[in-house]
Design a protein around this motif. Structure first.
Motif, short mmCIF file in Angstrom:
data_model
loop_
_atom_site.label_atom_id
_atom_site.label_comp_id
_atom_site.label_asym_id
_atom_site.label_seq_id
_atom_site.Cartn_x
_atom_site.Cartn_y
_atom_site.Cartn_z
N UNK A 1084 0.82 -1.23 0.00
CA UNK A 1084 0.00 0.00 0.00
C UNK A 1084 0.85 1.26 0.00
N UNK A 1085 2.11 1.13 0.31
CA UNK A 1085 2.95 2.32 0.38
C UNK A 1085 3.17 2.89 -1.01
N UNK A 1086 3.18 4.25 -1.13
CA UNK A 1086 3.22 4.90 -2.46
C UNK A 1086 4.53 4.60 -3.20
N UNK A 1087 4.40 4.58 -4.55
CA UNK A 1087 5.54 4.39 -5.44
C UNK A 1087 6.08 5.73 -5.88
N UNK A 1088 7.36 5.84 -6.17
CA UNK A 1088 8.42 4.85 -5.88
C UNK A 1088 8.71 4.78 -4.38
N UNK A 1089 9.12 3.58 -3.97
CA UNK A 1089 9.35 3.34 -2.56
C UNK A 1089 10.64 4.00 -2.08
N UNK A 1090 10.63 4.27 -0.76
CA UNK A 1090 11.85 4.76 -0.15
C UNK A 1090 12.79 3.58 0.13
N UNK A 1091 13.98 3.89 0.56
CA UNK A 1091 15.02 2.88 0.71
C UNK A 1091 14.65 1.82 1.74
N UNK A 1092 13.98 2.21 2.83
CA UNK A 1092 13.64 1.24 3.88
C UNK A 1092 12.70 0.18 3.32
N UNK A 1093 11.72 0.62 2.55
CA UNK A 1093 10.75 -0.32 1.99
C UNK A 1093 11.45 -1.32 1.06
N UNK A 1094 12.35 -0.81 0.19
CA UNK A 1094 13.07 -1.71 -0.71
C UNK A 1094 14.00 -2.64 0.06
N UNK A 1095 14.56 -2.16 1.15
CA UNK A 1095 15.41 -2.98 1.99
C UNK A 1095 14.62 -4.13 2.60
N UNK A 1096 13.39 -3.86 2.98
CA UNK A 1096 12.54 -4.93 3.51
C UNK A 1096 12.24 -5.97 2.45
N UNK A 1097 11.94 -5.50 1.23
CA UNK A 1097 11.64 -6.45 0.16
C UNK A 1097 12.86 -7.30 -0.19
N UNK A 1098 14.05 -6.68 -0.13
CA UNK A 1098 15.25 -7.46 -0.42
C UNK A 1098 15.47 -8.56 0.60
N UNK A 1143 13.38 -6.22 -6.22
CA UNK A 1143 14.18 -6.18 -5.00
C UNK A 1143 14.38 -7.58 -4.40
N UNK A 1144 13.31 -8.34 -4.36
CA UNK A 1144 13.40 -9.67 -3.73
C UNK A 1144 14.39 -10.57 -4.43
N UNK A 1145 14.35 -10.56 -5.77
CA UNK A 1145 15.14 -11.52 -6.53
C UNK A 1145 16.52 -11.00 -6.88
N UNK A 1146 16.87 -9.83 -6.38
CA UNK A 1146 18.18 -9.27 -6.70
C UNK A 1146 19.30 -9.92 -5.88
N UNK A 1147 18.94 -10.67 -4.84
CA UNK A 1147 19.96 -11.33 -4.03
C UNK A 1147 20.44 -12.62 -4.68
N UNK A 1148 21.33 -13.28 -3.98
CA UNK A 1148 21.93 -14.52 -4.51
C UNK A 1148 21.50 -15.76 -3.75
N UNK A 1149 20.59 -15.62 -2.82
CA UNK A 1149 20.21 -16.74 -1.96
C UNK A 1149 18.83 -17.29 -2.25
N UNK A 1150 18.18 -16.77 -3.26
CA UNK A 1150 16.78 -17.15 -3.50
C UNK A 1150 16.62 -18.11 -4.66
N UNK A 1151 17.71 -18.69 -5.14
CA UNK A 1151 17.61 -19.53 -6.34
C UNK A 1151 16.71 -20.75 -6.13
N UNK A 1152 16.95 -21.50 -5.05
CA UNK A 1152 16.17 -22.72 -4.83
C UNK A 1152 14.70 -22.42 -4.65
N UNK A 1153 14.40 -21.39 -3.87
CA UNK A 1153 12.99 -21.02 -3.70
C UNK A 1153 12.40 -20.55 -5.01
N UNK A 1154 13.16 -19.81 -5.79
CA UNK A 1154 12.67 -19.32 -7.08
C UNK A 1154 12.38 -20.46 -8.04
N UNK A 1155 13.27 -21.48 -8.06
CA UNK A 1155 13.08 -22.59 -8.99
C UNK A 1155 11.82 -23.38 -8.67
N UNK A 1156 11.40 -23.39 -7.42
CA UNK A 1156 10.16 -24.09 -7.09
C UNK A 1156 8.96 -23.45 -7.74
N UNK A 1157 8.96 -22.14 -7.88
CA UNK A 1157 7.82 -21.42 -8.46
C UNK A 1157 8.17 -20.80 -9.80
#
Length: 1706
Positions: A1084-1098, A1143-1157
């Motif tokens: 619900x937070x307005x776009x574009x998001x501030x840094x804290x919001x993107x940090x949470x999504x990451x 933001x979520x998929x920009x990391x390097x630790x989500x590969x296995x979870x990503x491959x499931x979906x």
């Protein structure tokens, strides 16, 4: 000869008389005519004949003797014949000795000196006993000729005669035969022997070595015995002198020593030596000593050695005093070799020496001197000599102990002497008397010597018993001053057995000796038969136990107990109080003589031995008296007091009341001011004496409690009262030292009391003792610690924990308050150590540490009494746990750790241990884990772990009570104190399951408040606690909205990096458990998001569980149906989802979870891309910003670019880097962002391979796989179909299929584009039960061109797989119909046809190719570049496949039809067209079999189309197939009418090049006219360049015709060329006038023409068959052709003549 001998033997053996002695004599007389072997045989027969005859007359004897002597005189016989002859004479001598000796004299008188053979024979004959009457005569004859002997043989022969005479004469003298049997008297015999001796030494050369000298020395011995003793003794000096001279001359020592020995033996026979011999003793000793060897190396030295020793024996008998002096003198010398030799000889001749006191003293003095020198060189000879002395009782002498000590030293285990020396020493010690050995064993000796001495004594005793002699105890016990008493012996052997494996055999050696000395047959009246039975039974059993065990698995305590029981049984068997009294006195004597420092174990054993001795006595008065004596014994050392306690406690096991009475009386006397012996001492000694006596009493009571563990309740209670009474009624001044000694004793006593089995007894003095200890603690200061009174008091209280009654609640409270106040509240250790010396400082530190340990034991005791009071015990520590002083906080936490750890270890607490304030306790301990004091942090982690183990065990007990038998995982092994140390997150994880939802929520809220604490460690601990709690119990958390807002607000503040990470992870855990609530708030937070919001999504992409839950929610939002709207009315919720994905998929630790979906997410995002494109949002609308790697710049994204960025990031997160790179390279993102080419973007994204494309048009990816065929171009990793795992592709297919016929066009297009690309993969295309072709057939029939293109692409991909071509072949007519469609559809149709034909086999390939040849051929010259390229490339692949199956006539005709279009297309200015056309021409040349043309195509630059065209036309004309040439020329006429100028020009060029290679004079005029007509139609072409090119071509034709005509005429003038074949028909539809002439051609000419054609065709077939395998061809770079081959704008302005002139070919 051998046959004759055999016959004689046979006759002889059969005892026939036909062979007479005379015949044998005749044979011997004729010896010179016979073989020596036969003569020896005749002599042997003669001997046997004589011996077998009972009687032979004298005449026969005379005859035989004469023949044999004559044989010996006149024949040079060998040793064998000589021996045989001598044997015959000996046989005759038996019958008539006189005849034999008379003949010898007669024969020898005939010569001056007999022959050696006769002398040797005479020497043998004279040995015969019957020759005694002739000894004197023979000797008389021999003496004169001794001087005449000159040669060696003569002298050796005479030696034989003299030897025989001397031996025979001596034998008669020794045999006491009557002198009358000899013809000479003894006096005359002595004279002749002496005369002979003189002649030999004076006349013969005996000064040099040789056989004569050796033989002479050998016969002298017999002569010595014949000489009378007086005469012989008078000759000794010169004889010995001559023998010594011979020794120096180098004569073998054996002969000299032998002669000297015989001389000494002859002198010894007289009974005395004489002065002459005595004067030569030194010289003889030197001579003989050289032949005595220590080690015999061979038989000669052995013989010399024996003879020399024999001589020494004789000399020692004759001169024993002189010889002893010589021996002792040599033994005292410095030369060790002489000493060794003297010892050796003296030992050997020692039996010849008369033994007397003076001799023994001298010998012992010398031996002791040698022992003191201790030279290793003489050690072994000395021992051998000592062994000899032992047999003569030298060990009993005054100085015999020195020798025995030396032997013991050498026999020790591990000594430096060698094994031989040690064994010899042990054997010598067997010569020592048994009493002496026993005395040595009872004296202090070296341990290494004990075992050998024991074994020696055992052997001696056993041998004595075997001989029926009485044992040691029966003979020598009455001499206690000389030998040890039986009590002493028994005690010593028991002590030796106490350490059985000392030096491996200590115990067994002692027991075996004791067994060997057992008094079964003892004469002593006390040691009776029962003792012998005990020893005989028990000692072997004990030895067997030692043999079965080793030092490693041996239990010393059990062995000690067994020895004590054995001694007790032995003393019971003796049953003599006087003997026991002596035994106890001996034990006390042994104790006093034993050092505690070295033999503590032995002294303790002796005290126990006293106890067992009194324990076995039935006389109570005797026991009473002995107890008082024991208490009066010295008690200076603590170990002595402990020994007395052990002894009296053992006595108490059988005489308890007596012991208690004695102790009580002793205590009363001690506290009596009037009778106490303590008061009789000096005042400064009273306290020390009091302490020792009390200590002894307390030790005795303690040991009694230890020995007697039951039925001691009343006695124990009275002992407690007595202890209190003793302290309260102390008669001396009390101080700290006395109190400490008192407490030490009470600690020991109460410790043993606590271990007694008294479960129901109520101790009335327990409470009084506890309060008494508390009072002692209160008397101590609270500012320092200087003594262990606190420690001892708490240890005593801890010992009372097992005794009833238990302490009440108030009593425990009071106790804990006192202990905590006087221990925890003490100043820091550093403060207490201030101003102290290092030693005092260390003492204070140790004292404080021990006090804490005592407090720990007391707390554990309280826990044991009341386990359910643990929470209360910890509450008493709150004041100090929250103290601001580090040392108080640390000590209090240490106490808490001990309480919890002890509770955790005791899993047998089947009571409810409740923790009402568990959350508060966990929080407090977790915060303490982050204390700035490291030790507090460590202790807190231990406390947490112990608390966790308690809760885990409590959970297990609760389940057991409820009947739930669940096997809990071993979490105790997962967690540990190390895990909890400085890791608050693990604490929360461990205790999470024990909290209620409300407690979890409160914990999170409380921890959230601590995030902004100023202390970094506390802030971090709060974050970790909150994170772990929500990770474990996040689903049970209440008030999610408040928590999210609270965390968001705190993230705005400046948190530490580590705390910030923990807070973000806490939000991640919360989102993973409450995804819907958290996502709703964040989206619900307005776009574009501030840094804290993107940090949470990451951070949501860092945990698999959270990532999956969040992705599922986001995918469901994207999959919602969103109608097409304007950007002003559009919903931004899906756009926010794409921002979140970026933001979520920009990391390097989500590969296995990503491959499931992954499949579902991919389709959802692609669908969203199309939806965003439809909204027509402005490009300047910013919905997302992304910073670069440095964080300094940010990139803005609109909704479309954000959606595409989400696709890129998703592919990158799945590690499909090649897909992203490929899509970037081929502008796939541009396609995806275009509404018109969106489907092509999807195709690019999923494309299986990439091939270079034309840059002038929008690329359309080719779905050509990379099979194993070498001709297929290599493809590079590209789209998803190639990069994804097959399992992912199948999942994508399952997601795509429901969308193939979706009502929304964007879903349908996207799904179908993915569908057809998935068919490229074989595993997908061959899925069982799937009919993919039915879908494709429907799609190509739809009116939408995009669907047609997609369907044709699917057919093309489906044709790649085995088994599909047969089904797809039926679609060829339908696919052909699409070749005339729009460009992209036509291209896909061409590719479909190509794949069907290329992956078909045999006749199917050729038929399919022929069926599409007419439709494919026009596309090669199509005006659309992409169609032209695709068709030409497809043709190249088809030609390769067709060639593999040997094309037939029909197929070859179809192949010929493609040559002209290819040669025209090769002239195209488009380099891509030229490249594919070049490849096609190469494959065409291979298929047709034109090898030279193939080589030209391979080696020529592709852009040099003039050369390619020229060579192709040349090869075409050279085939001499005029009809084929005409057909291709006629085919080119159609290109002259093409609306494209390039095609017309290329056709003209082809016609011109072909015509130039033809002989126009051999072509019908009608054909030439038709060619000219076709070209002349272009004279009015609108393109002037083409007009000029036509003029030039016609001019070339005319010129070529003229030249060739002239040449032909010239040839005809010189050669006779047959008229056949001169004219050729090019075009079938024109008939010439000359055709009729051919009908008249002869059959022979036709036959020749047929043969020529056949030969050309066969050569063509052979060329095709022998063609090497095709290789990959290199694409040549484009090159600019010479200008003269091109027509430019300037050429169009020139006249035809000028153009012809410039382009004229010479």
């Amino acid at each position: 000869m051998q046959e004759q001998l055999g016959i004689i033997d046979k006759k002889w053996d059969s005892s026939t008389t036909s062979v007479h002695i005379n015949s044998l004599l005749e044979s011997i007389q004729n010896a010179s005519q016979q073989v020596p072997a036969s003569v020896a045989h005749f002599l042997s027969l003669l001997e046997r004949k004589i011996l077998s005859s009972k009687k032979i007359n004298v005449s026969m004897c005379q005859n035989i003797t004469e023949v044999i002597i004559h044989y010996l005189l006149n024949t040079n016989s060998k040793a064998v014949q000589e021996e045989s002859a001598a044997a015959v004479l000996l046989a005759i001598e038996v019958h008539s000795p006189k005849v034999v000796i008379s003949n010898f004299w007669d024969q020898m008188n005939l010569q001056n000196l007999p022959q050696p053979a006769l002398l040797r024979t005479l020497g043998k004959l004279i040995l015969y006993q019957g020759m005694a009457p002739y000894i004197g005569a023979t000797w008389s004859y021999v003496l004169p000729i001794l001087r005449k002997a000159q040669t060696e043989e003569e002298r050796l022969g005479l030696c034989n005669v003299i030897s025989g005479l001397a031996i025979n004469a001596r034998n008669h003298i020794l045999g006491n035969d009557d002198d009358k049997s000899m013809d000479i008297t003894q006096e005359m015999l002595s004279f002749k022997a002496c005369l002979t001796l003189r002649v030999l030494f004076n006349r013969w050369p005996l000064k040099i070595k040789g056989k004569v000298t050796e033989e002479t020395l050998s016969i002298l011995g017999n002569l010595f015995f014949l000489i009378s003793p007086p005469k012989l003794k008078s000759q000794l000096c010169w004889l010995i002198r001559r023998l010594l001279a011979l020794n120096k001359a180098g004569v073998k020592p054996f002969y000299i020593i032998q002669c000297l020995s015989q001389l000494l033996e002859a002198v010894d026979a007289s009974g005395s030596g004489g002065k002459n011999l005595a004067s030569k003793l030194d010289d003889i000793v030197v001579l003989l000593s050289s032949q005595v060897t220590w080690k015999v190396s061979n038989s000669d030295s052995l013989q010399n050695h024996k003879i020399a020793l024999k001589s020494f024996h004789i000399m020692t008998r004759l001169f024993h005093q002189e010889m002893v002096k010589l021996f002792l003198k040599s033994m005292d010398g410095s030369d060790k070799s002489n000493v060794t030799l003297a010892l050796k000889i003296f030992r050997d001749v020692f039996q010849e020496v008369p033994q007397n006191t003076e001799l023994k003293n001298e010998v012992m003095q010398t031996i002791i001197h040698l022992i003191q020198e201790d030279s290793k060189t003489i050690r072994l000879p000395l021992l051998q000599f000592i062994e000899k002395l032992g047999t003569y009782n030298y060990f009993t002498l005054e100085k015999g102990d020195v020798v025995i000590d030396h032997l013991i030293k050498l026999s020790e285990l591990g000594s430096t002497s060698d094994e031989e020396t040690r064994e010899l020493s042990i054997n010598i010690l067997h010569l020592v008397s048994l009493p002496r050995l026993i005395t040595l064993l009872c004296q202090p000796i070296r341990p290494m010597a004990f075992v050998p001495l024991c074994k020696i004594a055992t052997d001696i005793a056993l041998k004595a018993q075997a001989l029926g002699q009485p044992p040691y105890l029966s003979s020598y016990h009455l001499k206690p001053t000389e030998y040890p008493s039986p009590q002493m012996l028994f005690i010593n052997l028991l002590l030796s057995s106490l350490r059985p494996y000392k030096l491996k055999e200590f115990g067994m050696s002692s027991l075996w000796l004791l067994y060997a000395l057992h008094p079964i047959n003892s004469l002593h009246p006390v040691i009776n038969f029962k003792l012998g039975q005990v020893w005989t039974k028990e000692i072997p059993n004990m030895i067997q136990i030692l043999e079965k065990h080793t030092e490693e698995n041996f239990i010393p305590k059990e062995w000690e107990k067994r020895l004590l029981v054995f001694s007790s049984n032995s003393l019971l068997a003796i049953h003599d109080d006087y003997w026991l009294k002596d035994f106890i006195e001996t034990v006390f004597t042994k104790i006093q003589n034993t050092s505690w420092l070295q033999q503590e174990k032995e002294k303790s054993f002796l005290y126990k031995l006293i106890g067992y001795t009194l324990k076995g006595s039935n006389d109570h008065n005797f026991v009473l008296l002995m107890l008082f004596d024991i208490l009066k014994s010295p008690q200076e050392e603590e170990l002595e007091r402990k020994g007395i306690g052990s002894a009296i406690s053992i006595v108490a096991t059988n005489h308890l009341k007596t012991v208690l009475i004695v102790l009580e009386d002793h205590s009363k006397i001690l506290t009596d001011k009037d009778a106490s012996p303590v008061l009789n001492l000096k005042k400064e000694l009273q306290q020390d004496e009091w302490i020792k006596n009390c200590n002894t009493i307390y030790i005795i009571y303690s040991r009694i409690f230890q020995e007697i563990k039951s039925d001691m309740g009343p006695h124990a209670d009275s002992i407690l009262s007595l202890i209190i009474y003793n302290y309260e009624n102390c008669i001396i001044e009390k101080d700290k030292e006395l109190t400490l000694n008192y407490l030490n004793s009470v600690v020991m006593l109460t410790n043993n009391l606590a271990n007694m089995n008294l479960p129901d007894f109520q101790f009335s003095f327990k409470i009084k003792m506890v309060y008494f200890m508390m009072e002692l603690v209160k008397q101590e200061p609270t500012i320092f610690i200087s003594n262990p009174i606190r420690q001892k008091a708490m240890m005593i209280i801890a010992n009372f924990r097992k005794l009833k009654p238990p302490l009440q609640v108030e009593e425990k409270k009071e106790l804990l308050k006192v202990c905590f106040k006087y221990i925890v509240a003490l100043p820091p250790l550093e403060v207490m150590q201030k101003d102290l010396s290092p030693k005092e400082s260390q003492t204070t530190e140790n004292l404080f540490r021990d006090t804490l340990q005592a407090l720990r034991k007391m707390l554990e005791g309280l826990v044991m009494e009341m386990p359910n009071w643990i929470q209360n015990y910890l509450e008493f520590l709150d004041t100090w746990l929250n103290s601001q002083k580090d040392h108080e906080r640390e000590r209090a936490l240490w106490c808490g750790v001990r309480i919890l750890s002890f509770t955790a270890r005791k899993h047998n607490f089947y009571v409810d241990i409740e923790f009402p304030q568990l959350g508060q306790l966990v929080k407090l301990l977790a915060i303490l884990c982050q204390d700035h004091v490291d030790n507090i942090s460590f202790l807190a982690s231990q406390a947490v772990y112990s608390l966790y183990c308690i809760m885990l065990h409590k959970k297990k007990l609760d389940q057991e009570k409820k009947g739930i038998w669940e096997e809990l995982p071993n979490k105790e092994g997962v967690y540990s104190a190390c895990v909890f140390h400085n890791d608050t997150s693990e604490i929360a994880k461990a205790f999470a399951e024990y909290f209620t939802p409300k407690q979890v929520t409160n914990l999170v809220m409380t921890a959230m408040e601590g995030l902004i604490d100023s202390r970094a460690k506390i802030s971090l601990a709060s974050g970790q606690l909150m994170n772990s709690a929500m990770e474990e119990r996040g689903k049970d958390v209440l008030k999610v909205d408040q928590i999210v807002d609270g965390i968001y607000d705190r993230l705005r503040s400046q948190l530490e990096p580590a705390t910030r990470r923990e807070t973000l992870q806490a939000m991640c855990s919360l989102a993973g458990n409450n995804a819907h609530n958290v996502m709703t708030l964040l989206l619900k937070r307005p776009l574009p998001w501030e840094r804290i919001n993107m940090e949470l999504w990451r951070v949501f992409g860092t945990r698999r569980k959270t990532t999956i839950n969040v992705l599922q929610l986001l995918i469901s939002i994207l999959e919602e149906r969103h109608p097409k709207q304007g950007f002003k009315e559009m919903s931004f919720r899906p756009v926010a989802v794409t921002c979140a994905l970026c933001e979520m998929l920009s990391g390097t630790t989500c590969k296995l979870a990503l491959l499931e979906l992954y499949p579902r997410l991919l389709l959802a995002v692609l669908n969203h891309v199309y939806w965003v494109i439809e909204q027509n949002v402005p490009q300047n609308m910013v919905v997302y910003r992304r910073e670069d790697m440095s964080g300094t710049k940010s990139k803005a994204f609109d909704p479309v670019s954000c959606a595409l960025e989400a696709v890129k990031i998703m592919l990158t997160a799945a590690e499909y880097y090649g897909v992203v790179s490929y899509t970037d390279q081929y502008r796939g993102w541009d396609l995806l962002s275009s509404p018109k080419y969106y489907y092509m973007g999807v195709i690019e994204l999923t494309s299986p391979c990439s091939i270079s494309q034309s840059p002038s048009r929008m690329p359309c990816l080719l779905a050509l796989p990379a099979p194993s065929n070498s001709w297929t171009p290599l493809s590079h990793p590209s789209g998803l179909v190639r990069n994804c795992d097959p399992s992912i592709l199948h999942r994508v297919m399952r997601e795509v299929k429901p969308l193939l016929y979706s009502m929304e066009d964007r879903q349908k297009i996207m799904a179908r584009a993915c569908f057809v690309q998935l068919l490229w993969h074989q595993s997908v295309a061959q899925t069982l039960g799937e009919n993919f072709l039915s879908h494709l057939s429907k799609w190509i029939r739809e009116p939408n061109l995009i669907m047609k293109e997609i369907g044709l692409r699917g057919i093309s991909n489906l044709a790649l797989h085995p088994g599909q071509v047969g089904t797809l072949a039926s679609l060829l007519p339908v696919i052909r119909s699409f070749l005339k469609e729009e460009e992209l559809v036509a291209v896909q149709a061409v590719k479909g046809l190509r794949n069907i034909i290329c992956y078909a086999e045999g006749i199917v390939t050729k038929r399919a190719f022929c069926s599409i040849a007419n439709q494919l051929r026009p596309l090669i010259n199509d005006e659309r570049d992409q169609v032209r390229i695709s068709a030409t490339s497809a043709l190249s692949h088809m030609l390769h496949q067709v060639y593999k199956f040997r094309p037939g006539p029909k197929t070859r005709n179809a192949l010929y039809s493609f040559l002209v279009p290819l040669l025209i297309s090769i002239q195209d200015n488009n380099i891509e067209v030229a490249k594919v056309c070049g490849k096609a021409l190469i494959e065409w040349a291979i298929g047709i079999g034109w090898t030279s043309l193939r080589q030209t195509f391979q080696t020529t630059i592709i852009t040099d189309h003039v050369k390619i065209l020229e060579e192709a036309c040349k090869c075409l004309v050279s085939t001499n197939q005029s009809q084929l040439v005409g057909k291709l020329l006629f085919q080119s006429f159609g290109f002259l009418k093409s609306p494209r100028p390039f095609i017309r020009a290329a056709a003209i060029t082809f016609i011109g090049q072909t015509v130039m290679k033809l002989n126009m004079n051999e072509i019908y005029e009608e054909d030439v006219e038709q060619l000219l007509n076709a070209l002349q139609e272009l004279n009015n072409d609108p393109e002037e360049s083409i007009q000029g090119l036509v003029s030039i071509t016609i001019k070339k034709m005319e010129t070529a015709s003229y030249v060739k005509t002239n040449t032909r005429l010239h040839l005809r003038q010189n050669l006779k060329v047959p008229v056949f074949g001169v004219k050729k028909r090019l075009f079938k539809n024109i008939k010439s006038k000359e055709e009729g002439k051919k009908k008249g051609i002869s059959k022979l000419s036709k036959l020749r023409h047929w043969k020529m054609v056949s030969l050309w065709r066969s050569s063509e077939d052979n060329t095709r068959q022998n063609e090497p395998s095709r290789t990959n061809h290199q694409l040549f770079p484009r090159r600019i052709l010479p200008q003269k081959y091109l027509l430019n704008a300037q050429d169009l302005d020139k006249s035809v003549h000028q153009v012809q002139k410039e382009l004229k070919i010479s």
